[in-house]
Design a protein around this motif. Sequence first.
Motif, PDB file in Angstrom:
ATOM      1  N   ALA A 130      46.721  25.476  44.144  1.00 21.62           N
ATOM      2  CA  ALA A 130      45.763  25.849  43.104  1.00 21.62           C
ATOM      3  C   ALA A 130      44.476  26.378  43.709  1.00 21.62           C
ATOM      4  N   GLN A 131      44.062  25.795  44.841  1.00 18.87           N
ATOM      5  CA  GLN A 131      42.813  26.216  45.470  1.00 18.87           C
ATOM      6  C   GLN A 131      42.904  27.640  46.006  1.00 18.87           C
ATOM      7  N   VAL A 132      44.110  28.073  46.402  1.00 20.65           N
ATOM      8  CA  VAL A 132      44.299  29.468  46.808  1.00 20.65           C
ATOM      9  C   VAL A 132      43.976  30.389  45.631  1.00 20.65           C
ATOM     10  N   LYS A 133      44.468  30.059  44.469  1.00 22.88           N
ATOM     11  CA  LYS A 133      44.190  30.851  43.271  1.00 22.88           C
ATOM     12  C   LYS A 133      42.701  30.841  42.945  1.00 22.88           C
ATOM     13  N   VAL A 134      42.069  29.677  43.039  1.00 21.68           N
ATOM     14  CA  VAL A 134      40.632  29.572  42.762  1.00 21.68           C
ATOM     15  C   VAL A 134      39.845  30.499  43.681  1.00 21.68           C
ATOM     16  N   LYS A 135      40.181  30.466  44.974  1.00 27.98           N
ATOM     17  CA  LYS A 135      39.497  31.307  45.962  1.00 27.98           C
ATOM     18  C   LYS A 135      39.678  32.782  45.649  1.00 27.98           C
ATOM     19  N   ASN A 136      40.916  33.199  45.424  1.00 32.43           N
ATOM     20  CA  ASN A 136      41.195  34.616  45.210  1.00 32.43           C
ATOM     21  C   ASN A 136      40.591  35.114  43.901  1.00 32.43           C
ATOM     22  N   ALA A 137      40.613  34.276  42.886  1.00 31.49           N
ATOM     23  CA  ALA A 137      39.998  34.666  41.612  1.00 31.49           C
ATOM     24  C   ALA A 137      38.502  34.903  41.783  1.00 31.49           C
ATOM     25  N   LYS A 138      37.867  34.079  42.579  1.00 27.29           N
ATOM     26  CA  LYS A 138      36.428  34.255  42.847  1.00 27.29           C
ATOM     27  C   LYS A 138      36.186  35.539  43.630  1.00 27.29           C
ATOM     28  N   HIS A 139      37.021  35.811  44.616  1.00 30.33           N
ATOM     29  CA  HIS A 139      36.891  37.055  45.378  1.00 30.33           C
ATOM     30  C   HIS A 139      37.038  38.277  44.475  1.00 30.33           C
ATOM     31  N   GLY A 140      37.986  38.234  43.552  1.00 27.75           N
ATOM     32  CA  GLY A 140      38.294  39.390  42.719  1.00 27.75           C
ATOM     33  C   GLY A 140      37.244  39.731  41.680  1.00 27.75           C
ATOM     34  N   LEU A 141      36.289  38.833  41.465  1.00 33.43           N
ATOM     35  CA  LEU A 141      35.259  39.086  40.452  1.00 33.43           C
ATOM     36  C   LEU A 141      34.510  40.390  40.712  1.00 33.43           C
ATOM     37  N   ALA A 142      34.306  40.720  41.986  1.00 29.97           N
ATOM     38  CA  ALA A 142      33.509  41.890  42.355  1.00 29.97           C
ATOM     39  C   ALA A 142      34.353  43.130  42.613  1.00 29.97           C
ATOM     40  N   ASN A 143      35.646  43.072  42.329  1.00 27.21           N
ATOM     41  CA  ASN A 143      36.521  44.202  42.635  1.00 27.21           C
ATOM     42  C   ASN A 143      36.763  45.033  41.371  1.00 27.21           C
ATOM     43  N   PRO A 144      36.235  46.240  41.302  1.00 30.69           N
ATOM     44  CA  PRO A 144      36.370  47.038  40.076  1.00 30.69           C
ATOM     45  C   PRO A 144      37.795  47.480  39.786  1.00 30.69           C
ATOM     46  N   ASN A 145      38.689  47.437  40.777  1.00 29.68           N
ATOM     47  CA  ASN A 145      40.074  47.847  40.552  1.00 29.68           C
ATOM     48  C   ASN A 145      40.988  46.703  40.142  1.00 29.68           C
ATOM     49  N   ALA A 146      40.487  45.453  40.188  1.00 34.40           N
ATOM     50  CA  ALA A 146      41.314  44.290  39.874  1.00 34.40           C
ATOM     51  C   ALA A 146      41.578  44.187  38.374  1.00 34.40           C
ATOM     52  N   ARG A 147      42.747  43.725  38.051  1.00 35.35           N
ATOM     53  CA  ARG A 147      43.115  43.530  36.646  1.00 35.35           C
ATOM     54  C   ARG A 147      42.482  42.261  36.080  1.00 35.35           C
ATOM     55  N   TYR A 148      42.527  41.179  36.842  1.00 32.21           N
ATOM     56  CA  TYR A 148      42.003  39.890  36.381  1.00 32.21           C
ATOM     57  C   TYR A 148      40.689  39.607  37.105  1.00 32.21           C
ATOM     58  N   ARG A 149      39.623  39.511  36.366  1.00 34.50           N
ATOM     59  CA  ARG A 149      38.301  39.265  36.945  1.00 34.50           C
ATOM     60  C   ARG A 149      37.660  38.100  36.195  1.00 34.50           C
ATOM     61  N   LYS A 150      38.184  36.916  36.469  1.00 34.72           N
ATOM     62  CA  LYS A 150      37.727  35.710  35.785  1.00 34.72           C
ATOM     63  C   LYS A 150      37.911  34.517  36.715  1.00 34.72           C
ATOM     64  N   GLU A 151      36.885  33.708  36.871  1.00 32.85           N
ATOM     65  CA  GLU A 151      36.995  32.507  37.691  1.00 32.85           C
ATOM     66  C   GLU A 151      37.917  31.488  37.025  1.00 32.85           C
ATOM     67  N   VAL A 152      38.629  30.746  37.841  1.00 30.49           N
ATOM     68  CA  VAL A 152      39.448  29.644  37.344  1.00 30.49           C
ATOM     69  C   VAL A 152      39.158  28.417  38.197  1.00 30.49           C
ATOM     70  N   SER A 153      39.494  27.260  37.667  1.00 28.71           N
ATOM     71  CA  SER A 153      39.330  26.004  38.393  1.00 28.71           C
ATOM     72  C   SER A 153      40.690  25.456  38.791  1.00 28.71           C
ATOM     73  N   VAL A 154      40.671  24.469  39.670  1.00 25.25           N
ATOM     74  CA  VAL A 154      41.914  23.791  40.034  1.00 25.25           C
ATOM     75  C   VAL A 154      42.564  23.206  38.791  1.00 25.25           C
TER      76      VAL A 154
END
Length: 396
Positions: free
Chosen positions: A166-190
């Motif tokens: 789950a923490q891998v997903k949390v990390k990647n979701a946070k990284h993707g917030l600043a990526n304009p080409n990403a489909r999902y740009r929303k933080e998630v928690s464990v």
Amino acid sequence: MSVQPVIVAGVGMHPWGKWGRSFVQYGIHAAREALQDAGVPWTDVDLVVGGETVRNGYAGYVAGSTFAQALGWNGARIATSYAACATGAQALDTARARILAGMSEVAVVVGADTTPKGFLAPNAGERWDDPDWLRFRLLGMTNPAYFAMYARRRMDLYGATSEDFAQVKVKNAKHGLANPNARYRKEVSVDDVLGSAVVSDPLHLLDICATSDGAAAVVLVSEAYAAKAGLTDPVRIAGIATVTPTFPNTVLDMPMLATDASGGVDPERTFKESIGDAVYAEAGIEPGDVDVAEVYDLSTALELDWMEDLGLCKRGEAEALLRAGDTTIGGRIPVNPSGGLACFGEAVPAQALAQVCELTWQLRGRARGRQVEGARVGITANQGLFGHGSSVLLTR
């Protein structure tokens, strides 16, 4: 074996999502963006390599020709490559080989896909000699079940937990917030990940990437062309590996369904390690030189496997790096600063090229909001099918 580098002159992407349009539109958007980024006129392009998409009819099977026609026939040679999730890297390698052979100066490599709803299933028809078809049709093992076997193996061998995944997903979701080409740009928690539906135990819905429409493109040029065009301190492709295993010194990984070894084979050496070994040897670079990595995270657990397969840490240590924050931007070895497939979803012929786009931006210092400071060496990884995959190593 050391190989001369080629120059990444330009990169481009079409934002990923579920747009419901032709894959050709996405690919042309990405290619034109890459050409503009490179400052290369279309008339200078002498090679177009397309990543094949098997879900989009005949045009997808002859993707190189499809993209060349859509961009406007200029006399360029064409090629089409397919290697499942390693398609983009194989297409890139095809272009690199022609440049190094002196048969091309400027190549455009394009991968694009329009995907159906749900997981990716084999095409219609019976293929009794196809292990991928067999695991779907005879075992009922769709991709999420396949990923779950990897995850369960990590839990059994190294003590990984569902919270780690789950923490891998949390990390990647946070990284993707600043990526304009990403489909999902929303933080998630464990808790969000663990509270999502169990798809194939121990993996939850948010542990597994979606399928997406999207595209990526890369313009490669020769050293001579780069000098003529005035490209200074460019990003270079120092190595590409698409190797197969060496029997019996490696374990054939799933979907062959082999998770341990017999007959004296080291059970800790998978074919994916061979890919890492090959790309480092070709580039003359050690794993300790890598500053940033973009790896194949079709599921969260697979990201942890690839960190070890690429030698970014020792076997069984990936969870410790994750827990310490070492794989986050600002950590010792950031992994998937783009947000990874967790934020993009899977567009098969485009994803290996998308990783090269991200690393190019990182090495140029232009990854706004997600920059890995001082990055000079980056590596990618993708798994294909039947004992092959890919890794691309970029330097500046």
